[in-house]
Write a protein that holds these residues in place. Structure first.
Motif, PDB file in Angstrom:
ATOM      1  N   GLN A  37       0.836  -1.197   0.000  1.00 30.54           N
ATOM      2  CA  GLN A  37       0.000   0.000   0.000  1.00 30.54           C
ATOM      3  C   GLN A  37       0.871   1.248   0.000  1.00 30.54           C
ATOM      4  O   GLN A  37       1.598   1.507   0.963  1.00 30.54           O
ATOM      5  CB  GLN A  37      -0.961   0.023   1.189  1.00 30.54           C
ATOM      6  N   ASN A  38       0.778   2.015  -1.071  1.00 28.35           N
ATOM      7  CA  ASN A  38       1.450   3.304  -1.135  1.00 28.35           C
ATOM      8  C   ASN A  38       0.553   4.371  -0.516  1.00 28.35           C
ATOM      9  O   ASN A  38      -0.665   4.215  -0.454  1.00 28.35           O
ATOM     10  CB  ASN A  38       1.771   3.670  -2.581  1.00 28.35           C
ATOM     11  N   GLY A  40      -1.922   7.000   0.332  1.00 30.46           N
ATOM     12  CA  GLY A  40      -3.087   7.522  -0.360  1.00 30.46           C
ATOM     13  C   GLY A  40      -3.680   6.596  -1.402  1.00 30.46           C
ATOM     14  O   GLY A  40      -4.609   6.975  -2.122  1.00 30.46           O
ATOM     15  N   GLN A  41      -3.167   5.380  -1.487  1.00 30.18           N
ATOM     16  CA  GLN A  41      -3.646   4.422  -2.486  1.00 30.18           C
ATOM     17  C   GLN A  41      -4.275   3.202  -1.816  1.00 30.18           C
ATOM     18  O   GLN A  41      -4.087   2.957  -0.629  1.00 30.18           O
ATOM     19  CB  GLN A  41      -2.489   3.950  -3.374  1.00 30.18           C
ATOM     20  N   GLY A  42      -5.009   2.436  -2.600  1.00 30.04           N
ATOM     21  CA  GLY A  42      -5.565   1.186  -2.106  1.00 30.04           C
ATOM     22  C   GLY A  42      -4.517   0.088  -2.090  1.00 30.04           C
ATOM     23  O   GLY A  42      -3.501   0.180  -2.782  1.00 30.04           O
ATOM     24  N   GLU A  44      -2.491  -3.188  -2.993  1.00 25.92           N
ATOM     25  CA  GLU A  44      -2.255  -3.913  -4.247  1.00 25.92           C
ATOM     26  C   GLU A  44      -1.676  -5.279  -3.916  1.00 25.92           C
ATOM     27  O   GLU A  44      -0.700  -5.379  -3.182  1.00 25.92           O
ATOM     28  CB  GLU A  44      -1.265  -3.143  -5.123  1.00 25.92           C
TER      29      GLU A  44
ATOM     30  N   GLN B   2      -8.390  -1.585 -11.970  1.00 22.55           N
ATOM     31  CA  GLN B   2      -8.684  -1.049 -10.648  1.00 22.55           C
ATOM     32  C   GLN B   2     -10.026  -0.332 -10.650  1.00 22.55           C
ATOM     33  O   GLN B   2     -10.282   0.517 -11.504  1.00 22.55           O
ATOM     34  CB  GLN B   2      -7.581  -0.082 -10.211  1.00 22.55           C
ATOM     35  N   GLN B   8     -13.740  11.378  -4.497  1.00 25.60           N
ATOM     36  CA  GLN B   8     -12.409  11.101  -3.964  1.00 25.60           C
ATOM     37  C   GLN B   8     -12.342  11.486  -2.499  1.00 25.60           C
ATOM     38  O   GLN B   8     -11.613  10.867  -1.725  1.00 25.60           O
ATOM     39  CB  GLN B   8     -11.357  11.876  -4.751  1.00 25.60           C
ATOM     40  N   THR B  85     -10.598   6.466   5.447  1.00 25.14           N
ATOM     41  CA  THR B  85     -10.621   6.233   3.999  1.00 25.14           C
ATOM     42  C   THR B  85     -11.358   4.928   3.725  1.00 25.14           C
ATOM     43  O   THR B  85     -11.059   3.904   4.331  1.00 25.14           O
ATOM     44  CB  THR B  85      -9.195   6.165   3.439  1.00 25.14           C
ATOM     45  N   PHE B  87     -12.429   1.933   1.162  1.00 24.72           N
ATOM     46  CA  PHE B  87     -11.997   1.226  -0.037  1.00 24.72           C
ATOM     47  C   PHE B  87     -13.024   0.162  -0.409  1.00 24.72           C
ATOM     48  O   PHE B  87     -13.519  -0.563   0.470  1.00 24.72           O
ATOM     49  CB  PHE B  87     -10.654   0.517   0.182  1.00 24.72           C
ATOM     50  N   THR B 101      -9.616   3.057  -5.608  1.00 21.09           N
ATOM     51  CA  THR B 101      -8.751   4.218  -5.420  1.00 21.09           C
ATOM     52  C   THR B 101      -8.938   4.889  -4.066  1.00 21.09           C
ATOM     53  O   THR B 101      -8.124   5.696  -3.655  1.00 21.09           O
ATOM     54  CB  THR B 101      -9.026   5.235  -6.534  1.00 21.09           C
TER      55      THR B 101
END
Lengths: 116, 109
Positions: A37-38, A40-42, A44, B2, B8, B85, B87, B101
């Motif tokens: 996970q980077n 701010g990203q989901g 992977e 994806q 956002q 956040t 997902f 995202t």
């Protein structure tokens, strides 16, 4: 019931050095995942195990990344040599049954890697 | 591959409602929803399987339209603890889960 346990929680290494992450899944869960996970990203997917067998490692950069789950329980993810772009959170997850369809995936708190 | 989430980001006052959408270009077996707070593990909210079912979890519910390859998460009467956040994870092939995202939600007093 204990959740997915990962260690170390935080790791800072210099580029070109090796690093390893350990994961202990929830007891009885035969499916184990490693995600990247980077910021701010989901998450992977890097690799998915069913017991000892790696059934999906298509996203694992095999030139520097390796993983193992020798006895079908704990797993280790290794990076050698680490690059600056590897800085990220490495999440381990597990689920019961086979695969994700209808099965909840439980995540560990992750191992935060910073490569300097 | 994806899935795309919208919006956002969203800012709510406590007690307001929100909808988060998840759209995939692939046929879906199921959709999984998670919430993640900064520095913590993603926490499972619910799974929706093929069949267009709708599920609820207290004041959080979701729907899944398999024909449109879309899912929506409904947050009702938001609480401060809902911040984080969100997902969606879409199962695009058997046993293959791909995460979206992300949608950042902030609930203020």
């Amino acid at each position: 019931e204990a959740g997915v346990v990962q260690s170390p929680r935080y790791k800072i290494i210099e580029k070109k050095q090796p690093v390893a992450f350990w994961c202990n899944p929830i007891s009885g869960h035969n499916t184990l995942y490693w995600y990247l996970q980077n910021l701010g990203q989901g998450p992977e997917l890097l690799i998915r195990y069913e017991n000892e067998e790696a059934v999906d490692d298509s996203q694992l950069p095999k030139d520097r990344f390796s993983a193992e789950r020798l006895k079908g329980v704990d797993s280790t993810l290794k990076i050698q040599p680490a690059e600056l772009g590897d800085s990220a959170v490495y999440l381990c997850a597990s689920s019961s049954g086979q695969g994700a369809s209808g099965n909840t995936i439980y995540f560990g708190e992750g191992s935060w890697l910073t490569v300097v | 591959q994806q899935p795309v989430q919208s919006p956002q980001a969203v800012i709510l006052r406590e007690g307001e409602d929100a909808v988060i959408n998840c759209s995939s270009s692939k046929a879906l077996y199921s959709v999984h929803w998670y919430r993640q707070k900064h520095g913590e593990a993603p926490v499972f909210l619910m799974i929706l399987l093929k069949g267009g079912e709708q599920k609820g979890h207290e004041k959080i519910s979701a729907s899944f339209n398999e024909k449109k390859q879309q899912s929506s998460l409904y947050l009702t009467a938001s609480q401060l603890s809902y911040s984080g956040t969100y997902f969606c994870g879409t199962e695009v092939g058997f046993q293959k889960l791909v995460f979206g995202t992300g949608t950042r939600l902030l609930v203020s007093p």
